[in-house]
Design a protein around this motif. Sequence first.
Motif, mmCIF file in Angstrom:
data_model
loop_
_atom_site.group_PDB
_atom_site.id
_atom_site.type_symbol
_atom_site.label_atom_id
_atom_site.label_comp_id
_atom_site.label_asym_id
_atom_site.label_seq_id
_atom_site.Cartn_x
_atom_site.Cartn_y
_atom_site.Cartn_z
ATOM 1 N N ALA A 62 0.757 -1.092 -0.167
ATOM 2 C CA ALA A 62 0.090 0.090 0.034
ATOM 3 C C ALA A 62 0.814 1.286 -0.258
ATOM 4 O O ALA A 62 0.423 2.284 -0.522
ATOM 5 N N GLU A 63 1.982 1.332 0.816
ATOM 6 C CA GLU A 63 2.912 2.360 0.762
ATOM 7 C C GLU A 63 3.482 2.524 -0.746
ATOM 8 O O GLU A 63 3.324 3.590 -1.199
ATOM 9 N N ILE A 64 3.846 1.599 -1.196
ATOM 10 C CA ILE A 64 4.394 1.561 -2.620
ATOM 11 C C ILE A 64 3.359 1.737 -3.755
ATOM 12 O O ILE A 64 3.605 2.720 -4.685
ATOM 13 N N ALA A 65 2.150 1.401 -3.749
ATOM 14 C CA ALA A 65 1.184 1.421 -4.544
ATOM 15 C C ALA A 65 0.138 2.352 -3.788
ATOM 16 O O ALA A 65 -1.214 2.106 -3.796
ATOM 17 N N TYR A 66 0.656 3.678 -3.356
ATOM 18 C CA TYR A 66 -0.417 4.490 -3.057
ATOM 19 C C TYR A 66 -1.400 5.134 -3.699
ATOM 20 O O TYR A 66 -2.433 5.669 -3.120
ATOM 21 N N ASP A 67 -1.271 4.821 -4.979
ATOM 22 C CA ASP A 67 -2.430 5.254 -5.899
ATOM 23 C C ASP A 67 -3.212 4.203 -6.385
ATOM 24 O O ASP A 67 -3.826 4.324 -7.385
ATOM 25 N N ASN A 68 -3.304 3.038 -5.609
ATOM 26 C CA ASN A 68 -3.995 1.884 -6.222
ATOM 27 C C ASN A 68 -4.941 1.487 -5.240
ATOM 28 O O ASN A 68 -4.540 1.086 -4.081
ATOM 29 N N ALA A 69 -6.152 1.438 -5.370
ATOM 30 C CA ALA A 69 -7.371 1.276 -4.421
ATOM 31 C C ALA A 69 -7.367 -0.039 -4.079
ATOM 32 O O ALA A 69 -7.689 -0.428 -2.847
ATOM 33 N N GLU A 70 -6.797 -1.122 -4.700
ATOM 34 C CA GLU A 70 -6.856 -2.487 -4.378
ATOM 35 C C GLU A 70 -5.729 -2.634 -3.422
ATOM 36 O O GLU A 70 -5.962 -3.545 -2.434
ATOM 37 N N ALA A 71 -4.538 -1.959 -3.716
ATOM 38 C CA ALA A 71 -3.419 -2.195 -2.655
ATOM 39 C C ALA A 71 -3.851 -1.582 -1.244
ATOM 40 O O ALA A 71 -3.727 -2.180 -0.288
ATOM 41 N N GLN A 72 -4.758 -0.530 -1.333
ATOM 42 C CA GLN A 72 -5.227 0.079 0.091
ATOM 43 C C GLN A 72 -6.051 -0.948 0.633
ATOM 44 O O GLN A 72 -6.078 -0.954 1.606
ATOM 45 N N TYR A 73 -7.061 -1.337 -0.218
ATOM 46 C CA TYR A 73 -8.118 -2.365 0.147
ATOM 47 C C TYR A 73 -7.457 -3.586 1.208
ATOM 48 O O TYR A 73 -7.904 -3.911 1.906
ATOM 49 N N HIS A 74 -6.511 -4.144 0.285
ATOM 50 C CA HIS A 74 -5.970 -5.385 0.938
ATOM 51 C C HIS A 74 -5.165 -5.077 2.323
ATOM 52 O O HIS A 74 -5.178 -5.888 3.360
ATOM 53 N N ALA A 75 -4.597 -4.040 2.261
ATOM 54 C CA ALA A 75 -3.778 -3.484 3.360
ATOM 55 C C ALA A 75 -4.805 -3.287 4.401
ATOM 56 O O ALA A 75 -4.560 -3.643 5.645
ATOM 57 N N GLY A 76 -6.003 -2.622 4.111
ATOM 58 C CA GLY A 76 -7.138 -2.468 5.164
ATOM 59 C C GLY A 76 -7.534 -3.961 5.864
ATOM 60 O O GLY A 76 -7.565 -4.148 7.010
ATOM 61 N N MET A 77 -7.637 -4.797 4.891
ATOM 62 C CA MET A 77 -7.845 -6.373 5.353
ATOM 63 C C MET A 77 -6.943 -6.900 6.186
ATOM 64 O O MET A 77 -7.146 -7.521 7.268
ATOM 65 N N GLY A 78 -5.584 -6.532 5.739
ATOM 66 C CA GLY A 78 -4.770 -7.118 6.659
ATOM 67 C C GLY A 78 -4.518 -6.540 8.247
ATOM 68 O O GLY A 78 -4.496 -7.510 9.018
ATOM 69 N N HIS A 79 -4.911 -5.417 8.178
ATOM 70 C CA HIS A 79 -5.000 -4.688 9.438
ATOM 71 C C HIS A 79 -6.124 -4.976 10.429
ATOM 72 O O HIS A 79 -5.997 -5.522 11.490
ATOM 73 N N LEU A 80 -7.217 -5.158 9.498
ATOM 74 C CA LEU A 80 -8.533 -5.660 10.190
ATOM 75 C C LEU A 80 -8.035 -7.084 10.763
ATOM 76 O O LEU A 80 -8.458 -7.524 11.947
ATOM 77 N N GLN A 81 -7.514 -8.114 10.167
ATOM 78 C CA GLN A 81 -7.432 -9.564 10.679
ATOM 79 C C GLN A 81 -6.266 -9.596 11.572
ATOM 80 O O GLN A 81 -6.338 -10.565 12.239
ATOM 81 N N THR A 82 -5.500 -8.625 11.858
ATOM 82 C CA THR A 82 -4.646 -8.610 12.979
ATOM 83 C C THR A 82 -5.166 -7.805 14.008
ATOM 84 O O THR A 82 -4.353 -7.178 15.126
ATOM 85 N N GLY A 83 -6.500 -7.357 13.976
ATOM 86 C CA GLY A 83 -6.862 -6.416 15.120
ATOM 87 C C GLY A 83 -6.684 -5.131 15.108
ATOM 88 O O GLY A 83 -6.911 -4.253 15.990
#
Length: 142
Positions: A62-83
């Motif tokens: 997500a940091e590298i692909a700062y302009d990519n919605a899918e990258a941001q979405y998956h980073a959000g999922m990763g954060h959610l899944q780790t609380g």
Amino acid sequence: ANFWEESMAAPRKGQAAQVGGGRKFSSEESRREEASRLFEVAQSYKERGRMAEAARAFEEVAEIAYDNAEAQYHAGMGHLQTGDLMGAKRRWEACLEIDPNHVTGLFNFATLMAETGDIPRARDLMEKVIAIQPDDADSYKT
């Protein structure tokens, strides 16, 4: 197909080098290649149940692909899944800033807002999901 192919057009020839996550890349293509490589690493961690490593790798993507919605979405999922609910919120907001009609991002962000007590915001987000996909039964689960 990788997440770049699903969510963005190919880079234009001669496009200037971009900076992502504090890292410099020699070209737009090399930035996309590195993000795609790390995305595959993150997916591999996720598939093996190593969620903390997956979340860190998705965040780096997500940091590298700062302009990519899918990258941001998956980073959000990763954060959610780790609380890390604040991390998920931050990344899903970034996803929706890039693509305001990212239905899965809207749905998951609405669910997070409902679960954390921000009912008015959850309602607004879900109304947008329903407007985009009125016949999708999953839209009405929250």
